[in-house]
Structures are given as C-alpha cells and as structure tokens.
Write an enzyme that holds these catalytic residues in place. Structure first.
Site, PDB file in Angstrom:
ATOM      1  CD  GLU A   1      -3.046  -1.073   0.485  1.00  0.00           C
ATOM      2  OE1 GLU A   1      -3.248  -0.031  -0.161  1.00  0.00           O
ATOM      3  OE2 GLU A   1      -3.818  -2.053   0.458  1.00  0.00           O
TER       4      GLU A   1
ATOM      5  CB  CYS B   1      -1.983   7.068   1.130  1.00  0.00           C
ATOM      6  SG  CYS B   1      -3.422   6.307   1.873  1.00  0.00           S
TER       7      CYS B   1
END
Ligand code: NAD
Length: 529
Positions: free
Chosen positions: A275, A309
């Site tokens: 990720e 993110c």
C-alpha cells in the site's frame, strides 16, 4: 515522559515510566536503542521508547510462530469472539486513543477519533467474517471423486482456506492505528499471528493499541505473541521483510521503501500486500455542484495536513468554471487557521516531523523556480500566526498553486509530495483530464465532480480512471472499511480491509478426495501397468 503524554497514557490505563518498553512478544521489553518520540504540535519530547534489539526481534518472530501454531486450532468463530472483545476494548477508549493519535501524529481530534473508529469497524467486519470465510466445492472431472447422497451431489474436490502463518505488518506514520487494525482484524480472523513494526515516529500509538489487545488475549488464555509488537526503524523492518518464517508482509509506506520490500519478499517467494504512495487527482466538470465540490476538495487537500495517502494533490478544472472555482477555493484557504490538533475546533494541525517541513519547503521552492502562480500559502507559518505554546511545532501553510505547464510528464505532476500542496491545471475536454489523471506512476484514488451521467460512464468504464478507488462527487480521501482499499501501478496493487482482501491472509488448499476403488487420472491420461 511529558505531562501531556503521561495524562493520556494513564487515561488509557497504560503504565508510564521515564523509558517505555517498545517490544511485546507476550512480555513487555526493549533492550535496543532508546528513541525519542516528538510531538509535532510543540516539538517537545513526548517519551523515550526502548526499541527492539536484533536478538529480541529474533525471539519475537519465534514466539509469533509458536503463537500461530496454537492459534490456528482455535475455531474461527471463537477467534471472532476475541475480535469482538478487542472491538469493545478499543471502543471504550475511543476518545483517549484518538487523543493519543492527535498528540503523537498531529492529525486533528476528529480524524484521530475517526481512526480508532475505523479499527472498531474493521473488528466488526472481522467478527462477521469469522463465520463466513468459506471455501468452495468444485465439480471433479474424475469418476468416483464425488458422492451422491439422496438428491444432493457432493463433489469432493474443494478449495479450503487454512490459516497462513505469521503476518508481518509494517506501517507508516500517517495512520498509526487504523492500518494495523485493517491487517490485524483479517489476520486474526484467519487464524494467524501478527507481528507489527510501526513507524519509528509513532511508537506510543502502537504501544497503547498493543496493550489494549494484549489484555483481551490474556483474558482469553491466548498467547500475547498472536499480536506482537517490535518498535524500531528500517533495520527492524528489513529483518522482518527478510525472514522466511513470515509468509506474508503487509507493507504500508512510501514507493521508495515499497520497492525494496517488494523485491526482497519476492526473492524469497513470500507474499506481499503493498500500500504505497498516492498522487490523487480531482476533476471538476462545468456542471459540478460547486457548493459540494469546493469544501470536499479543500478537505481532500488539507485533511491530515495533506498527509493522507489519498490526499488530493492534483486538481483539474474545466475551463468554464476554473476562475470561479479557484476564487472560491482561495477564500477557504485564506480562512484556515493552524492550531493544536487536540482542541476540538482546530481544522489544521502540524505536519508530522521536521523532515515533513523540509519536503513542503522543497516543493514550494520548486513552484517558485518554475514560476508557478501561488494562490495561497507558500511558506511556513510565522510565529505571529500561531499561539506561543506551539512555536516549536511543524506548521506549514496549505498551498494552492497553478504551475505554468500542465504537461503530466513534468516531475511536479508525477511525484507524490507528502505535504499540503495542491497543484491545479485547466482542461477543455473530459477525455484530456482523464488522460492526465492516468498519466502518473501512482494509481490510488481519484474523483470526478459532475452531474452528467455520460461523463460518469466514461470515468468508471474501461477508458476511465485507472486508480484503485474511483469516486464521483466524493473526495479522493476518506475510505470506508467495506470496500477493498488500495491502489494500482506504483501504489502497489495491494488491497486491504473489505471486499476480498481477507483471501490474501489464508493459504488455499485445493483438495481432492477419491471415494472410489479405482485411481483414474485427470485428463483421461492412461498409465496402465
Ligand atoms: P516510509 O516508507 O518511510 O516508512 C514506512 C515503514 O517502513 C516504516 O515503518 C519504516 O520504519 C519502514 N521501513 C523503512 N525502511 C525500511 C526498509 N528498508 N525495510 C523495511 N521497512 C522499512 O513511509 P512513511 O513516511 O512512514 O509514510 C508515508 C508514505 O506512506 C506515503 O508515501 C503515503 O502515501 C504512504 N501511505 C500509503 C497508504 C496506502 O494505503 N496506500 C496508507 C498510508 C500511507
């Protein structure tokens, strides 16, 4: 230990001392380097944390293996019951743990509490999952490899999910609690032991979460190493990544480190969930509802001080509304005030570290070098902008800029700058904006603002956005746990949390049982002796 940290830790029933143990393998310890954890809001040292020595790390991985050997035999619904108790324990400390996140990471109170809620939600999901991690029964092509019971044909070829082993979870600073939650809940439901290496700059959050979970495990007679913790920096992370006893590494962090982790785990044929960075775009069409779009895009760009993110980093505006949109956006940028993230009213906290300030300053300097128009921000806050007790903190002005070039190949558009900097460009056709959206290495999140169904169809379809999260009239940030979360391309292709993500935390066995008196071969192969 600072008074603020001590107060929050004692509200969490966590013993405080001048040096806090940062390793848990069933027992608390820490014989490695002693590191300081710094408050981003004030710059004060919150605590000294004793990290893992290489020997302790080795022992912790061994204990996690032993814990797995025990835990895999606990029936899945009972594992779910343990998750339910973890959920209750976390929910009862939602506010205190949320405050600790704000104190140590720097995100505002509502986002800190929201992060704990995300952990609570994924525990609920894991409880349900613990009764639904079903395999599949498949029709065998070979005679006698299935049995007939009344009208029910039971084929004895099947896909069976079994517990996998030890799962290594390496996490980033910006979600110091929730990302671990996403992994722990699925890993635990699947019957695994987990070993967590959190960000070196958020050890207190990890210690608090592990303490809460360890108490539940102890009450249920489960070895503590089912949810182990090792604090430390890249050396500790690398040791976990290289260890052949850890079949799955779930890594959340930068593309730079993700590339190393991916290659290392691949070279030992382990599995990864990666990720990594996002470089997320919002596209605003002329028919968009600007009342919704302006505040949502503003939150996307400055929420968590631009350190999600999924933060919005690129804004593509249709020429017809570009001027009006920028004017409205400038207004909200000019109103935002920095403050202590622990205070309820604060909407903008600090960035996480002095290094984050450096990343911001470098990006802003680059904007100046290329002669971009800086419509808001563009500097650190000065002492007069922030109250005196926060002068040691890492406060930067959210920045809105229009670079001269909209060429997506420019480094500025290609790179994730982990700070509150939003770059804008103007387009004429949706197709052009979609092309720009897709023309970057990363592929995490994207959003289109429109009321036109034809545009929505393009955006969601085969020639639409290539990111893992594709939104319409929803900002780029703010994930729910139900959908599988993750991104494509250099974001790493990993999926966590909901959807089919749990399937990565088990080992799949394709099982065929022969109930006949013959042993026929598949594909009609004849091997008569
Ligand atoms: P980072 O890559 O610097 O660190 C992440 C983790 O890796 C830390 O625990 C660190 O100690 C560890 N680490 C560092 N070097 C290592 C090595 N050689 N081997 C093994 N582990 C090592 O990331 P960061 O600065 O903490 O976090 C910010 C980044 O994380 C951003 O790029 C952000 O987009 C990304 N992120 C992605 C997601 C997502 O779901 N896609 C979520 C949160 C953050």
């Amino acid at each position: 230990i600072s008074t603020r940290a001590a107060n929050i830790l004692s509200a969490l029933d966590i013993p405080t001392s001048s040096e806090v143990n940062g390793v848990f393998d069933g027992e608390w310890k820490g014989a490695g380097d002693v590191v300081e954890t710094i408050c981003p809001t004030t710059g004060e040292v919150l605590a000294h944390v004793k990290t893992a020595s290489p020997e302790e790390l080795h022992v912790a991985i061994g204990k996690a293996r032993d814990a797995y050997a025990f835990f895999r035999h606990v029936p899945a619904p009972q594992r779910g019951e343990i998750l339910r108790q973890i959920r209750e324990a976390l929910a009862s400390k939602r506010s205190e743990l949320g405050a600790l996140i704000s104190l140590e990471m720097g995100k505002i109170r509502t986002e800190g509490v929201g992060e704990v809620q995300e952990f609570v939600d994924i525990c609920d999901y894991g409880v349900g999952l613990s009764r639904m991690m079903n395999g599949r029964v498949i029709a065998s092509e070979r005679p006698g490899h299935s049995i007939l019971e009344g009208n029910l044909l039971i084929h004895m070829a099947s896909l069976v999910p079994n517990p996998l082993g030890v799962v290594g979870v390496l996490s980033a600073f910006n979600f110091p609690v929730a990302v671990y939650g996403w992994n722990l809940a699925l890993s635990l439901a699947a019957g695994n032991a987990t070993i967590w290496k959190p960000s070196p700059t958020t050890p207190l959050c990890a210690i608090a979460v592990t303490t809460i979970i360890s108490r539940v495990l102890e009450k249920n007679g489960i070895p503590g190493a089912v949810a182990g913790l090792v604090t430390g920096d890249s050396d500790a992370g690398a040791a976990i990544v290289e260890n052949r006893d850890i079949p799955l590494i779930s890594f959340t962090g930068s593309e730079r480190v993700g590339r190393i982790v991916g290659k290392t785990v691949q070279s030992r044929f382990g599995k990864t969930i990666l990720e990594l960075g996002g470089n997320n775009a919002a596209i605003v069409m002329p028919d968009a509802d600007l009342k919704m779009a302006v505040p949502s895009i503003f939150f996307g760009a400055i929420g968590t001080a631009g350190q999600r993110c999924t933060s919005t980093r690129r804004l593509y505006l249709h020429r017809q509304i570009a001027d009006e949109f920028l004017e409205r956006l400038q207004k909200v940028y000019s109103k935002i005030k920095p403050g202590d993230p622990l205070e309820e009213k604060t909407l903008l906290g600090p960035v996480h570290t002095a290094a984050s300030v450096g990343i911001f300053e470098k990006a802003v300097q680059h904007l100046r070098d290329i002669d971009a128009s800086i419509l808001a921000g563009g500097a650190r806050y000065t002492a007069s902008d922030i109250s005196k007790n926060l002068h040691g903190g890492f406060f930067v002005q959210p920045t809105l800029a229009v670079p001269k070039s909209s060429d997506p190949a420019d480094a500025l558009w290609q790179t994730e700058t982990f700070a509150p900097v939003l770059n804008c460009a103007v387009f004429d056709e949706l197709e052009e904006a979609i092309e720009w959206n897709n023309a970057v290495p990363q592929g995490l999140s994207s959003s289109l603002w429109t009321r036109d169904m034809r545009g929505v169809g393009k955006w969601l379809g085969p020639s639409g956005s290539d990111t893992g999260i594709v939104n319409v009239n929803v900002g780029t940030s703010g994930a729910e746990i139900g959908a599988a979360f993750g991104g494509n391309k250099s974001t790493g292709w990993g999926r966590e949390s909901g959807g089919d993500a749990w399937k990565q935390y088990v080992r799949w066995s394709a099982c065929t049982v022969n109930f006949s008196d013959a042993a026929p071969l598949a594909q009609g192969v004849d091997f008569s002796l």
